[in-house]
Design a protein around this motif. Sequence first.
Motif, PDB file in Angstrom:
ATOM      1  N   GLN A  25      29.926 -38.215 -30.534  1.00 60.98           N
ATOM      2  CA  GLN A  25      30.056 -39.662 -30.657  1.00 60.98           C
ATOM      3  C   GLN A  25      29.005 -40.309 -29.771  1.00 60.98           C
ATOM      4  O   GLN A  25      28.803 -39.895 -28.622  1.00 60.98           O
ATOM      5  CB  GLN A  25      31.449 -40.112 -30.244  1.00 60.98           C
ATOM      6  CG  GLN A  25      32.509 -39.697 -31.221  1.00 60.98           C
ATOM      7  CD  GLN A  25      33.866 -40.220 -30.815  1.00 60.98           C
ATOM      8  OE1 GLN A  25      34.074 -40.725 -29.718  1.00 60.98           O
ATOM      9  NE2 GLN A  25      34.811 -40.094 -31.715  1.00 60.98           N
ATOM     10  N   GLU A  26      28.359 -41.317 -30.306  1.00 62.10           N
ATOM     11  CA  GLU A  26      27.228 -41.938 -29.606  1.00 62.10           C
ATOM     12  C   GLU A  26      27.606 -42.435 -28.219  1.00 62.10           C
ATOM     13  O   GLU A  26      26.884 -42.183 -27.244  1.00 62.10           O
ATOM     14  CB  GLU A  26      26.677 -43.091 -30.449  1.00 62.10           C
ATOM     15  CG  GLU A  26      25.448 -43.728 -29.842  1.00 62.10           C
ATOM     16  CD  GLU A  26      24.858 -44.789 -30.746  1.00 62.10           C
ATOM     17  OE1 GLU A  26      23.646 -44.976 -30.689  1.00 62.10           O
ATOM     18  OE2 GLU A  26      25.619 -45.422 -31.515  1.00 62.10           O
ATOM     19  N   ALA A  27      28.727 -43.125 -28.105  1.00 56.33           N
ATOM     20  CA  ALA A  27      29.115 -43.688 -26.802  1.00 56.33           C
ATOM     21  C   ALA A  27      29.346 -42.590 -25.775  1.00 56.33           C
ATOM     22  O   ALA A  27      28.977 -42.723 -24.606  1.00 56.33           O
ATOM     23  CB  ALA A  27      30.367 -44.543 -26.954  1.00 56.33           C
ATOM     24  N   ILE A  28      29.936 -41.473 -26.193  1.00 58.13           N
ATOM     25  CA  ILE A  28      30.222 -40.378 -25.272  1.00 58.13           C
ATOM     26  C   ILE A  28      28.937 -39.669 -24.864  1.00 58.13           C
ATOM     27  O   ILE A  28      28.693 -39.417 -23.676  1.00 58.13           O
ATOM     28  CB  ILE A  28      31.232 -39.394 -25.887  1.00 58.13           C
ATOM     29  CG1 ILE A  28      32.585 -40.095 -26.023  1.00 58.13           C
ATOM     30  CG2 ILE A  28      31.351 -38.121 -25.058  1.00 58.13           C
ATOM     31  CD1 ILE A  28      33.624 -39.298 -26.773  1.00 58.13           C
ATOM     32  N   LYS A  40      15.288 -35.327 -20.874  1.00 62.00           N
ATOM     33  CA  LYS A  40      14.705 -34.163 -21.538  1.00 62.00           C
ATOM     34  C   LYS A  40      15.209 -33.968 -22.965  1.00 62.00           C
ATOM     35  O   LYS A  40      14.784 -33.049 -23.635  1.00 62.00           O
ATOM     36  CB  LYS A  40      14.916 -32.894 -20.722  1.00 62.00           C
ATOM     37  CG  LYS A  40      16.332 -32.510 -20.439  1.00 62.00           C
ATOM     38  CD  LYS A  40      16.370 -31.253 -19.580  1.00 62.00           C
ATOM     39  CE  LYS A  40      17.740 -31.015 -19.008  1.00 62.00           C
ATOM     40  NZ  LYS A  40      17.774 -29.848 -18.156  1.00 62.00           N
ATOM     41  N   PHE A  41      16.093 -34.851 -23.436  1.00 65.97           N
ATOM     42  CA  PHE A  41      16.585 -34.770 -24.805  1.00 65.97           C
ATOM     43  C   PHE A  41      16.141 -36.010 -25.575  1.00 65.97           C
ATOM     44  O   PHE A  41      16.030 -37.088 -25.011  1.00 65.97           O
ATOM     45  CB  PHE A  41      18.114 -34.681 -24.834  1.00 65.97           C
ATOM     46  CG  PHE A  41      18.654 -33.532 -24.028  1.00 65.97           C
ATOM     47  CD1 PHE A  41      18.409 -32.224 -24.405  1.00 65.97           C
ATOM     48  CD2 PHE A  41      19.395 -33.765 -22.888  1.00 65.97           C
ATOM     49  CE1 PHE A  41      18.902 -31.165 -23.662  1.00 65.97           C
ATOM     50  CE2 PHE A  41      19.903 -32.716 -22.138  1.00 65.97           C
ATOM     51  CZ  PHE A  41      19.650 -31.408 -22.527  1.00 65.97           C
ATOM     52  N   GLU A  42      15.915 -35.839 -26.850  1.00 68.53           N
ATOM     53  CA  GLU A  42      15.513 -36.958 -27.698  1.00 68.53           C
ATOM     54  C   GLU A  42      16.650 -37.295 -28.647  1.00 68.53           C
ATOM     55  O   GLU A  42      17.173 -36.420 -29.341  1.00 68.53           O
ATOM     56  CB  GLU A  42      14.270 -36.589 -28.505  1.00 68.53           C
ATOM     57  CG  GLU A  42      13.757 -37.702 -29.369  1.00 68.53           C
ATOM     58  CD  GLU A  42      12.510 -37.324 -30.127  1.00 68.53           C
ATOM     59  OE1 GLU A  42      12.224 -37.983 -31.139  1.00 68.53           O
ATOM     60  OE2 GLU A  42      11.828 -36.370 -29.722  1.00 68.53           O
ATOM     61  N   LYS A  43      17.014 -38.553 -28.677  1.00 68.48           N
ATOM     62  CA  LYS A  43      18.105 -39.015 -29.536  1.00 68.48           C
ATOM     63  C   LYS A  43      17.540 -39.376 -30.914  1.00 68.48           C
ATOM     64  O   LYS A  43      16.513 -40.048 -31.011  1.00 68.48           O
ATOM     65  CB  LYS A  43      18.755 -40.238 -28.893  1.00 68.48           C
ATOM     66  CG  LYS A  43      19.906 -40.814 -29.645  1.00 68.48           C
ATOM     67  CD  LYS A  43      20.490 -41.983 -28.850  1.00 68.48           C
ATOM     68  CE  LYS A  43      21.530 -42.720 -29.612  1.00 68.48           C
ATOM     69  NZ  LYS A  43      22.083 -43.832 -28.834  1.00 68.48           N
ATOM     70  N   ALA A  44      18.208 -38.926 -31.960  1.00 66.81           N
ATOM     71  CA  ALA A  44      17.801 -39.279 -33.320  1.00 66.81           C
ATOM     72  C   ALA A  44      17.935 -40.790 -33.510  1.00 66.81           C
ATOM     73  O   ALA A  44      18.837 -41.421 -32.962  1.00 66.81           O
ATOM     74  CB  ALA A  44      18.666 -38.545 -34.335  1.00 66.81           C
ATOM     75  N   ARG A  45      17.032 -41.344 -34.274  1.00 61.17           N
ATOM     76  CA  ARG A  45      17.054 -42.798 -34.472  1.00 61.17           C
ATOM     77  C   ARG A  45      18.169 -43.248 -35.411  1.00 61.17           C
ATOM     78  O   ARG A  45      18.737 -44.306 -35.240  1.00 61.17           O
ATOM     79  CB  ARG A  45      15.709 -43.269 -35.018  1.00 61.17           C
ATOM     80  CG  ARG A  45      14.608 -43.126 -34.010  1.00 61.17           C
ATOM     81  CD  ARG A  45      13.295 -43.570 -34.600  1.00 61.17           C
ATOM     82  NE  ARG A  45      12.231 -43.264 -33.658  1.00 61.17           N
ATOM     83  CZ  ARG A  45      11.284 -44.100 -33.357  1.00 61.17           C
ATOM     84  NH1 ARG A  45      11.239 -45.271 -33.912  1.00 61.17           N
ATOM     85  NH2 ARG A  45      10.358 -43.757 -32.496  1.00 61.17           N
ATOM     86  N   LEU A  46      18.447 -42.454 -36.421  1.00 62.99           N
ATOM     87  CA  LEU A  46      19.496 -42.817 -37.373  1.00 62.99           C
ATOM     88  C   LEU A  46      20.761 -42.026 -37.083  1.00 62.99           C
ATOM     89  O   LEU A  46      20.706 -40.828 -36.808  1.00 62.99           O
ATOM     90  CB  LEU A  46      19.035 -42.513 -38.805  1.00 62.99           C
ATOM     91  CG  LEU A  46      17.857 -43.331 -39.311  1.00 62.99           C
ATOM     92  CD1 LEU A  46      17.435 -42.855 -40.690  1.00 62.99           C
ATOM     93  CD2 LEU A  46      18.220 -44.807 -39.369  1.00 62.99           C
TER      94      LEU A  46
END
Length: 99
Positions: A25-28, A40-46
């Motif tokens: 979940q995005e918030a978590i 060091k991590f990349e979050k997906a845009r969609l």
Amino acid sequence: MVEGRSTSQLFSMLAAKRVEGVVDQEAIADAYLQKQQTSKFEKARLPLAEKHYYLIFSHQFAEKNPQITESIWDLVAANRDRIYRTRMPGYYGYLDARK
């Protein structure tokens, strides 16, 4: 696909290259990454998926108070993401302790 017991376990597996990505979940996940102060991590845009939540009023209340009902929904929508971002990190220790 691997299921983890906690967000911290999933990100540890990602850092160790045991998995190629993490879905949470995005918030978590955002709260965890903010608390770890890591980039060091990349979050997906969609988003992989979205789930809408609802605040429900009775038909009688909504019919008698249409402006109040709409105003409450607008306030919830306007503040939901900000509240998640500011409040979720405070709960992260609790969530992590529930492994």
